[in-house]
Write a protein that holds these residues in place. Structure first.
Motif, PDB file in Angstrom:
ATOM      1  N   PRO A 189     -20.612 -34.639 -57.992  1.00  0.00           N
ATOM      2  CA  PRO A 189     -20.559 -33.241 -57.531  1.00  0.00           C
ATOM      3  C   PRO A 189     -21.927 -32.592 -57.501  1.00  0.00           C
ATOM      4  O   PRO A 189     -22.198 -31.613 -58.205  1.00  0.00           O
ATOM      5  CB  PRO A 189     -19.639 -32.588 -58.555  1.00  0.00           C
ATOM      6  CG  PRO A 189     -19.913 -33.340 -59.827  1.00  0.00           C
ATOM      7  CD  PRO A 189     -20.155 -34.766 -59.397  1.00  0.00           C
ATOM      8  N   ARG A 209     -21.174 -29.886 -53.264  1.00  0.00           N
ATOM      9  CA  ARG A 209     -20.419 -28.655 -53.520  1.00  0.00           C
ATOM     10  C   ARG A 209     -20.590 -27.672 -52.366  1.00  0.00           C
ATOM     11  O   ARG A 209     -19.650 -26.956 -52.010  1.00  0.00           O
ATOM     12  CB  ARG A 209     -20.896 -28.010 -54.822  1.00  0.00           C
ATOM     13  CG  ARG A 209     -20.580 -28.833 -56.067  1.00  0.00           C
ATOM     14  CD  ARG A 209     -20.939 -28.047 -57.304  1.00  0.00           C
ATOM     15  NE  ARG A 209     -20.956 -28.876 -58.500  1.00  0.00           N
ATOM     16  CZ  ARG A 209     -20.659 -28.443 -59.713  1.00  0.00           C
ATOM     17  NH1 ARG A 209     -20.316 -27.177 -59.890  1.00  0.00           N
ATOM     18  NH2 ARG A 209     -20.701 -29.248 -60.752  1.00  0.00           N
ATOM     19  N   ARG A 240     -17.668 -25.931 -50.141  1.00  0.00           N
ATOM     20  CA  ARG A 240     -17.632 -24.482 -49.900  1.00  0.00           C
ATOM     21  C   ARG A 240     -17.610 -24.182 -48.406  1.00  0.00           C
ATOM     22  O   ARG A 240     -16.857 -23.304 -47.954  1.00  0.00           O
ATOM     23  CB  ARG A 240     -18.865 -23.833 -50.542  1.00  0.00           C
ATOM     24  CG  ARG A 240     -18.911 -22.323 -50.401  1.00  0.00           C
ATOM     25  CD  ARG A 240     -20.162 -21.767 -51.070  1.00  0.00           C
ATOM     26  NE  ARG A 240     -20.193 -20.308 -51.003  1.00  0.00           N
ATOM     27  CZ  ARG A 240     -21.182 -19.567 -51.479  1.00  0.00           C
ATOM     28  NH1 ARG A 240     -22.236 -20.156 -52.059  1.00  0.00           N
ATOM     29  NH2 ARG A 240     -21.145 -18.261 -51.384  1.00  0.00           N
ATOM     30  N   TYR A 277     -16.463 -25.423 -56.835  1.00  0.00           N
ATOM     31  CA  TYR A 277     -16.480 -26.362 -55.717  1.00  0.00           C
ATOM     32  C   TYR A 277     -16.671 -27.814 -56.151  1.00  0.00           C
ATOM     33  O   TYR A 277     -17.018 -28.667 -55.327  1.00  0.00           O
ATOM     34  CB  TYR A 277     -17.537 -25.958 -54.683  1.00  0.00           C
ATOM     35  CG  TYR A 277     -17.342 -24.548 -54.194  1.00  0.00           C
ATOM     36  CD1 TYR A 277     -16.372 -24.238 -53.256  1.00  0.00           C
ATOM     37  CD2 TYR A 277     -18.115 -23.501 -54.713  1.00  0.00           C
ATOM     38  CE1 TYR A 277     -16.168 -22.925 -52.829  1.00  0.00           C
ATOM     39  CE2 TYR A 277     -17.916 -22.191 -54.282  1.00  0.00           C
ATOM     40  CZ  TYR A 277     -16.940 -21.912 -53.356  1.00  0.00           C
ATOM     41  OH  TYR A 277     -16.733 -20.613 -52.946  1.00  0.00           O
ATOM     42  N   ASP A 278     -16.429 -28.086 -57.429  1.00  0.00           N
ATOM     43  CA  ASP A 278     -16.445 -29.467 -57.904  1.00  0.00           C
ATOM     44  C   ASP A 278     -15.034 -30.035 -57.761  1.00  0.00           C
ATOM     45  O   ASP A 278     -14.173 -29.824 -58.606  1.00  0.00           O
ATOM     46  CB  ASP A 278     -16.884 -29.514 -59.375  1.00  0.00           C
ATOM     47  CG  ASP A 278     -16.810 -30.934 -59.947  1.00  0.00           C
ATOM     48  OD1 ASP A 278     -16.528 -31.889 -59.176  1.00  0.00           O
ATOM     49  OD2 ASP A 278     -17.020 -31.089 -61.169  1.00  0.00           O
TER      50      ASP A 278
END
Length: 344
Positions: free
Chosen positions: A198, A203, A207, A254-255
């Protein structure tokens, strides 16, 4: 009509295999909910066979045969097949729509990757927007503007699923984020699949994908008011529940590689309540001008097929594009020679 025992089987399969859809479907009127459960059970069965099986090409070719038999009125002797055939006949389901779903599964079987967002949307159109168009058919909705917004919602849901499952897909050797995004970020896609991490760059891609999903969720809302009144709450619930999955990914910063975006039962109940309020509000609000936005280029063929009932039936495969024919020819050749997975 769907047999009672077949419907019970489909209902049980959805209850255990797709909690989000099962929760949202409870708000649909029975006249839509029952055929929707049958439709979704068949689609879910198809997706699971390709996702989880070792012989992916064989699974897709088998599903092609099952769809042929269903539209010929001779479904395979299985609850999902019998129920799907009954729905296709009762609602005059354009065969282009399930064929599109099958094409998306064929892309999965050949291990296709996508260079840009348009490619990802083309895939999403087939595996998700096609289901949205089929749901409109079950509601008796053939208006092209409402169909376009239903396709937006299906695409948004699929983008959300992709954003949530980046790590899980990578560990299975699958890449759905646009390959061009990795190249632009200076990351080799093959190296990422070998060791998914990640990183800030990855990430940022998650997004970016969720931002596109948000745009489509907003567009889709305009179409809900064009649906039959009794069906609006169920579709609102689906929209809120799947968007909630995106919210869980955001909370994980956003991981979606070391963490998985999850939503609770309590949250789902809250969204179902919000769906009821939103559906009630839509009864007194005028239609938004957004409903007249043109369909995504990637979903326009679905809108055209669903909006024109005169195209419902015909020889199986009528209207199949050359690319779809080529995909199936490649799968058959690979199945016959025992070849390895293809990548476009």
């Amino acid at each position: 009509m769907i047999r009672h025992d077949d419907l019970a089987h489909c209902r049980a399969a959805i209850r255990t295999g797709s909690l989000s859809f099962h929760a949202a479907s409870r708000l649909l009127p029975r006249s839509v909910r029952d055929p929707a459960l049958a439709l979704y059970a068949f689609c879910r069965l198809a997706d699971d066979e390709v996702d989880e099986g070792d012989a992916k090409a064989r699974a897709v070719l088998d599903l092609d045969e099952r769809l042929r038999l269903a539209y010929a009125g001779r479904p395979r002797n299985a609850p999902e097949d019998r129920a799907f055939a009954a729905v296709a006949e009762q609602f005059e389901m354009p065969q282009v729509l399930p064929e599109a779903l099958l094409e998306g599964l064929a892309w999965d079987a050949e291990g296709r990757v996508y260079d840009d967002l348009s490619g990802v949307l083309s895939y999403s159109a087939r595996v998700a927007s096609a289901v949205g168009a089929m749901m409109c058919v079950l509601m008796g909705v053939r208006d092209p503007h409402a169909l376009a917004r239903a396709c937006d919602l299906g695409a948004a849901m699929q983008l959300t699923n992709i954003a949530r499952d980046v790590g899980e897909d990578a560990r299975a050797g699958r890449l759905y984020l646009p390959r061009g995004w990795f190249v632009d970020a200076g990351i080799d896609p093959g190296a990422f699949l070998a060791d998914p991490q990640p990183t800030p760059e990855v990430r940022a891609m998650v997004r970016r994908l969720l931002r596109e999903a948000d745009r489509l969720y907003r567009r889709s809302q305009a179409g809900i008011a064009a649906l039959p009144r009794r069906s609006r709450a169920g579709i609102w619930a689906a929209r809120l529940i799947y968007d909630g999955i995106g919210g869980a990914v955001r909370r994980n910063r956003y991981d979606s590689i070391t963490l998985r975006g999850r939503t609770s039962t309590v949250a789902k109940i809250g969204w179902i309540g919000q769906a009821g309020l939103a559906a009630g509000t839509s009864l007194v609000m005028p239609l938004s001008a957004v409903i007249y936005a043109p369909p995504l280029p990637e979903t326009a063929f679905l809108v055209d097929a669903a909006a024109r009932p005169e195209r419902v039936m015909g020889p199986w495969g009528e209207g199949r594009g050359g690319e779809l024919v080529a995909v199936f020819a490649a799968l058959k050749a690979r199945e016959g020679t025992g070849g390895t997975e293809l990548r476009a």
